[in-house]
Design an enzyme around this catalytic site. Structure first.
Site, PDB file in Angstrom:
ATOM      1  N   ASP A   1       0.842  -1.196   0.000  1.00 54.11           N
ATOM      2  CA  ASP A   1       0.000   0.000   0.000  1.00 54.11           C
ATOM      3  C   ASP A   1       0.881   1.251   0.000  1.00 54.11           C
ATOM      4  OD1 ASP A   1      -3.223   0.459   0.966  1.00 54.11           O
ATOM      5  OD2 ASP A   1      -1.861   2.178   1.105  1.00 54.11           O
TER       6      ASP A   1
ATOM      7  N   HIS B   1     -10.183  -5.222  -3.149  1.00 51.32           N
ATOM      8  CA  HIS B   1      -8.836  -5.460  -2.634  1.00 51.32           C
ATOM      9  C   HIS B   1      -8.946  -5.902  -1.192  1.00 51.32           C
ATOM     10  CE1 HIS B   1      -9.931  -1.165  -2.415  1.00 51.32           C
ATOM     11  NE2 HIS B   1      -9.394  -1.189  -1.205  1.00 51.32           N
ATOM     12  N   LEU B   2      -8.117  -6.873  -0.862  1.00 57.29           N
ATOM     13  CA  LEU B   2      -8.053  -7.375   0.506  1.00 57.29           C
ATOM     14  C   LEU B   2      -6.823  -6.767   1.154  1.00 57.29           C
ATOM     15  CD1 LEU B   2      -9.114  -9.259   2.694  1.00 57.29           C
ATOM     16  CD2 LEU B   2      -7.935 -11.154   1.560  1.00 57.29           C
ATOM     17  N   HIS B   3      -7.050  -6.003   2.232  1.00 60.56           N
ATOM     18  CA  HIS B   3      -5.927  -5.416   2.970  1.00 60.56           C
ATOM     19  C   HIS B   3      -5.332  -6.479   3.895  1.00 60.56           C
ATOM     20  CE1 HIS B   3      -6.948  -1.007   2.371  1.00 60.56           C
ATOM     21  NE2 HIS B   3      -8.139  -1.529   2.127  1.00 60.56           N
TER      22      HIS B   3
ATOM     23  N   ASN C   1     -12.931  -3.457   2.665  1.00 60.15           N
ATOM     24  CA  ASN C   1     -13.842  -2.338   2.861  1.00 60.15           C
ATOM     25  C   ASN C   1     -14.901  -2.355   1.772  1.00 60.15           C
ATOM     26  OD1 ASN C   1     -12.612  -1.153   5.164  1.00 60.15           O
ATOM     27  ND2 ASN C   1     -11.003  -0.295   3.863  1.00 60.15           N
TER      28      ASN C   1
HETATM   29  P1  5GP Z   1      -9.786   1.370   0.515  1.00 61.71           P
HETATM   30  O1  5GP Z   1      -9.927   2.550   1.434  1.00 61.71           O
HETATM   31  O2  5GP Z   1     -10.463   1.606  -0.814  1.00 61.71           O
HETATM   32  O3  5GP Z   1     -10.206   0.075   1.155  1.00 61.71           O
HETATM   33  O4  5GP Z   1      -8.236   1.209   0.265  1.00 61.71           O
HETATM   34  C1  5GP Z   1      -7.572   1.713  -0.843  1.00 61.71           C
HETATM   35  C2  5GP Z   1      -6.102   1.624  -0.521  1.00 61.71           C
HETATM   36  O5  5GP Z   1      -5.374   1.802  -1.717  1.00 61.71           O
HETATM   37  C3  5GP Z   1      -5.623   2.684   0.464  1.00 61.71           C
HETATM   38  O6  5GP Z   1      -5.039   2.044   1.593  1.00 61.71           O
HETATM   39  C4  5GP Z   1      -4.626   3.503  -0.348  1.00 61.71           C
HETATM   40  O7  5GP Z   1      -3.523   3.944   0.408  1.00 61.71           O
HETATM   41  C5  5GP Z   1      -4.216   2.529  -1.442  1.00 61.71           C
HETATM   42  N1  5GP Z   1      -3.828   3.152  -2.694  1.00 61.71           N
HETATM   43  C6  5GP Z   1      -4.515   4.096  -3.380  1.00 61.71           C
HETATM   44  N2  5GP Z   1      -3.875   4.423  -4.521  1.00 61.71           N
HETATM   45  C7  5GP Z   1      -2.760   3.650  -4.556  1.00 61.71           C
HETATM   46  C8  5GP Z   1      -1.699   3.516  -5.492  1.00 61.71           C
HETATM   47  O8  5GP Z   1      -1.645   4.186  -6.538  1.00 61.71           O
HETATM   48  N3  5GP Z   1      -0.704   2.633  -5.199  1.00 61.71           N
HETATM   49  C9  5GP Z   1      -0.732   1.872  -4.051  1.00 61.71           C
HETATM   50  N4  5GP Z   1       0.287   1.026  -3.861  1.00 61.71           N
HETATM   51  N5  5GP Z   1      -1.736   1.968  -3.153  1.00 61.71           N
HETATM   52  C10 5GP Z   1      -2.729   2.840  -3.403  1.00 61.71           C
END
Ligand code: 5GP
Ligand code: ZN
Length: 116
Positions: free
Chosen positions: A32, A102-104, A89
């Site tokens: 991330d 996406h799975l964190h 999320n």
């Molecule tokens: P969400 O809040 O949608 O569950 O998580 C999206 C995640 O994607 C966030 O933790 C954010 O930091 C990450 N993210 C957004 N844009 C990029 C990117 O261009 N590259 C990477 N590696 N992570 C990203």
């Protein structure tokens, strides 16, 4: 959604750089950009799926792959003993910001529960 409109499809295509932790034909895992812990990896299907609300029965195997791959990564990154968290999320209340599922995988520190 056209692939060009999705940041994570752009990462899959190699048009936006990412620090890749794992990939195969179907799955990509990358660190991330704004990590919430010492380890914060996003595990995604290479095929665009907009959100959990778009999952169809035919996606069950894909979701299983994401969970298993994230768990394998947790082990290979040294988190199996201390523990870790896997999070999907969905929607505004959860802060869903990139509309490609996406799975964190978060770990490497004590994580609060309930989450904020
Ligand atoms: P969400 O809040 O949608 O569950 O998580 C999206 C995640 O994607 C966030 O933790 C954010 O930091 C990450 N993210 C957004 N844009 C990029 C990117 O261009 N590259 C990477 N590696 N992570 C990203
Ligand atoms: Zn996408």
């Amino acid at each position: 959604m056209s692939p060009g409109a999705c940041i994570f499809c752009e990462i899959v295509a190699g048009r936006i750089p990412a620090r890749v932790a794992y990939q195969d034909e179907d799955v990509l895992a990358f660190h991330d950009i704004n990590p919430q812990g010492p380890v914060h990896v996003l595990v995604i299907p290479k095929r665009h799926i907009t959100s959990l609300l778009d999952l169809a029965p035919g996606d069950d195997a894909t979701v299983g792959r994401l969970v298993r791959q994230a768990t394998d990564l947790a082990s290979s990154l040294g988190l199996s003993e201390r523990g870790f968290r896997l999070v999907f999320n969905c929607g505004d209340d959860a802060g869903y910001s990139v509309y490609h599922i996406h799975l964190h995988l978060v770990g490497g520190r004590k994580l609060a529960w309930p989450p904020g």
